[in-house]
Design a protein around this motif. Structure first.
Motif, PDB file in Angstrom:
ATOM      1  N   GLY A 100      10.387  -6.107  17.364  1.00 25.09           N
ATOM      2  CA  GLY A 100       9.575  -4.895  17.367  1.00 25.09           C
ATOM      3  C   GLY A 100       8.123  -5.185  17.673  1.00 25.09           C
ATOM      4  N   ALA A 101       7.579  -6.241  17.057  1.00 26.50           N
ATOM      5  CA  ALA A 101       6.184  -6.592  17.299  1.00 26.50           C
ATOM      6  C   ALA A 101       5.974  -7.038  18.746  1.00 26.50           C
ATOM      7  N   HIS A 102       6.978  -7.686  19.314  1.00 25.39           N
ATOM      8  CA  HIS A 102       6.874  -8.147  20.710  1.00 25.39           C
ATOM      9  C   HIS A 102       6.827  -6.964  21.674  1.00 25.39           C
ATOM     10  N   ALA A 155      11.550  -1.797  10.357  1.00 24.60           N
ATOM     11  CA  ALA A 155      10.797  -0.623  10.807  1.00 24.60           C
ATOM     12  C   ALA A 155       9.695  -0.274   9.829  1.00 24.60           C
ATOM     13  N   THR A 156       9.973  -0.397   8.527  1.00 27.76           N
ATOM     14  CA  THR A 156       8.937  -0.162   7.511  1.00 27.76           C
ATOM     15  C   THR A 156       7.775  -1.121   7.699  1.00 27.76           C
ATOM     16  N   LYS A 161       2.214  -2.370   9.613  1.00 26.09           N
ATOM     17  CA  LYS A 161       1.349  -3.214  10.441  1.00 26.09           C
ATOM     18  C   LYS A 161       0.563  -2.414  11.475  1.00 26.09           C
ATOM     19  N   SER A 162       1.089  -1.268  11.897  1.00 27.11           N
ATOM     20  CA  SER A 162       0.485  -0.540  13.008  1.00 27.11           C
ATOM     21  C   SER A 162      -0.301   0.698  12.593  1.00 27.11           C
ATOM     22  N   ALA A 166      -1.974  -0.793   6.686  1.00 26.06           N
ATOM     23  CA  ALA A 166      -2.283  -2.223   6.716  1.00 26.06           C
ATOM     24  C   ALA A 166      -3.519  -2.543   5.885  1.00 26.06           C
ATOM     25  N   HIS A 167      -4.358  -1.535   5.638  1.00 28.91           N
ATOM     26  CA  HIS A 167      -5.595  -1.756   4.882  1.00 28.91           C
ATOM     27  C   HIS A 167      -5.532  -1.149   3.486  1.00 28.91           C
ATOM     28  N   ALA A 168      -4.378  -0.591   3.113  1.00 23.93           N
ATOM     29  CA  ALA A 168      -4.229   0.011   1.792  1.00 23.93           C
ATOM     30  C   ALA A 168      -3.954  -1.066   0.754  1.00 23.93           C
ATOM     31  N   GLY A 169      -4.273  -0.761  -0.506  1.00 25.28           N
ATOM     32  CA  GLY A 169      -3.972  -1.682  -1.590  1.00 25.28           C
ATOM     33  C   GLY A 169      -2.477  -1.854  -1.750  1.00 25.28           C
ATOM     34  N   ALA A 170      -2.078  -3.012  -2.232  1.00 24.00           N
ATOM     35  CA  ALA A 170      -0.654  -3.316  -2.355  1.00 24.00           C
ATOM     36  C   ALA A 170       0.043  -2.344  -3.297  1.00 24.00           C
ATOM     37  N   GLU A 171      -0.624  -1.984  -4.410  1.00 26.72           N
ATOM     38  CA  GLU A 171      -0.007  -1.072  -5.367  1.00 26.72           C
ATOM     39  C   GLU A 171       0.189   0.313  -4.755  1.00 26.72           C
ATOM     40  N   LYS A 172      -0.798   0.785  -4.007  1.00 27.84           N
ATOM     41  CA  LYS A 172      -0.677   2.092  -3.366  1.00 27.84           C
ATOM     42  C   LYS A 172       0.440   2.072  -2.332  1.00 27.84           C
TER      43      LYS A 172
END
Length: 283
Positions: A100-102, A155-156, A161-162, A166-172
């Motif tokens: 998917g990333a490719h 897919a998740t 990543k896109s 990607a910039h949210a806190g891990a808990e959120k």
């Protein structure tokens, strides 16, 4: 990391045991709901902000839908196939992420990554060709659902990543997945048939183990570890989860383990090692 991957391997056994007493749809809803309440309480206790406007709502809903679909497939898969076969199918996730990333994110793969991908898919082919470890006439259908779960997991990851996630806190990020999956899957309970099966303390304990320990505790520990140690070093432990799941399925559930299952495990693990060594080389 060894303790975490062992816990995640044991989680596959716990999921199959929970299915004995509860409908897989109910397991999915209760697991997410219980863990979501606990993680939310953790955030309140630590003063972690969750409700600021940061553009993550829409991708968070999408990630939650994919997360819920993934675990619906995993839990239903375990009604038909073994823990070993299910785990090998689900843990093809990193290779779907690579593809998917490719093609979608422009992250070109090295020759080593392509080789790792080919090894992993050779392992998948071995699982499907293995008749000795089949648990019943519908095991292949369970394998397909496990493979679908791995694709939804990938897919998740690609959604995260896109997008702004990607910039949210891990808990959120975790709460998006838990809350949305619980809310969206709950209406399916009316179509799921009997919600309980052969209720027992073991099935209930297996459900609570998943919700309280695996999701609400080990995921938070995982995020803590990720913030303190190099990601490249941690990635080398990735192959241990399917190893533990395959072995524990055989030891605790008495599931049939043929030589092809172990060969498939070796191919998938080798693929993961190649991919992760490639990542370390870049860093």
């Amino acid at each position: 990391m060894i303790g975490l991957t062992f816990s995640w391997g044991l989680n596959s056994v716990a999921a199959k045991l929970a299915n004995v007493g509860y409908n897989p749809v109910l397991v999915t809803v209760l697991r997410s709901a219980i863990a979501g309440v606990l993680v939310f309480g953790w955030c309140r206790w630590r003063g972690i902000a969750l409700f600021q406007r940061d553009g993550t709502l829409l991708p968070g809903i999408v990630a939650g839908m994919l997360f819920g679909g993934e675990f619906l497939l995993i839990f239903h898969s375990l009604d038909f196939t073994s823990v070993a076969r299910n785990t090998l199918m689900v843990n093809t996730m990193p290779f779907w992420v690579l593809l998917g990333a490719h093609f979608l994110l422009g992250e070109h793969m090295s020759v080593r990554k392509w080789l790792g991908l080919l090894l992993a898919f050779a392992g998948v082919a071995l699982v499907f060709s293995d008749k000795l470890s089949l648990t019943g006439p519908h095991a292949l259908w369970g394998d397909v659902m496990g493979l679908g779960a791995g694709i939804l997991w990938a897919a998740t990851t690609l959604v995260i990543k896109s997008t702004r996630l990607a910039h949210a806190g891990a808990e959120k990020l975790l709460l998006y997945q838990l809350a949305v999956s619980a809310v969206l899957i709950a209406p399916l309970l009316v179509l799921a048939g009997p919600l309980t099966r052969d209720l027992s303390a073991l099935a209930t304990g297996a459900l609570l183990f998943q919700a309280i320990f695996v999701v609400a505790f080990t995921y938070v520990v995982w995020f803590w570890v990720m913030r303190r140690y190099p990601a490249a070093g941690l990635s080398s432990f990735a192959f241990l989860t399917p190893v533990f799941a395959v072995l524990l399925g055989g030891m605790l559930l008495g599931e049939p383990l043929s030589i092809r299952i172990f060969l498939a495990l070796g191919l998938i693990a080798a693929g993961l090692v190649l991919v992760n060594r490639s990542a370390r080389g870049r860093q």
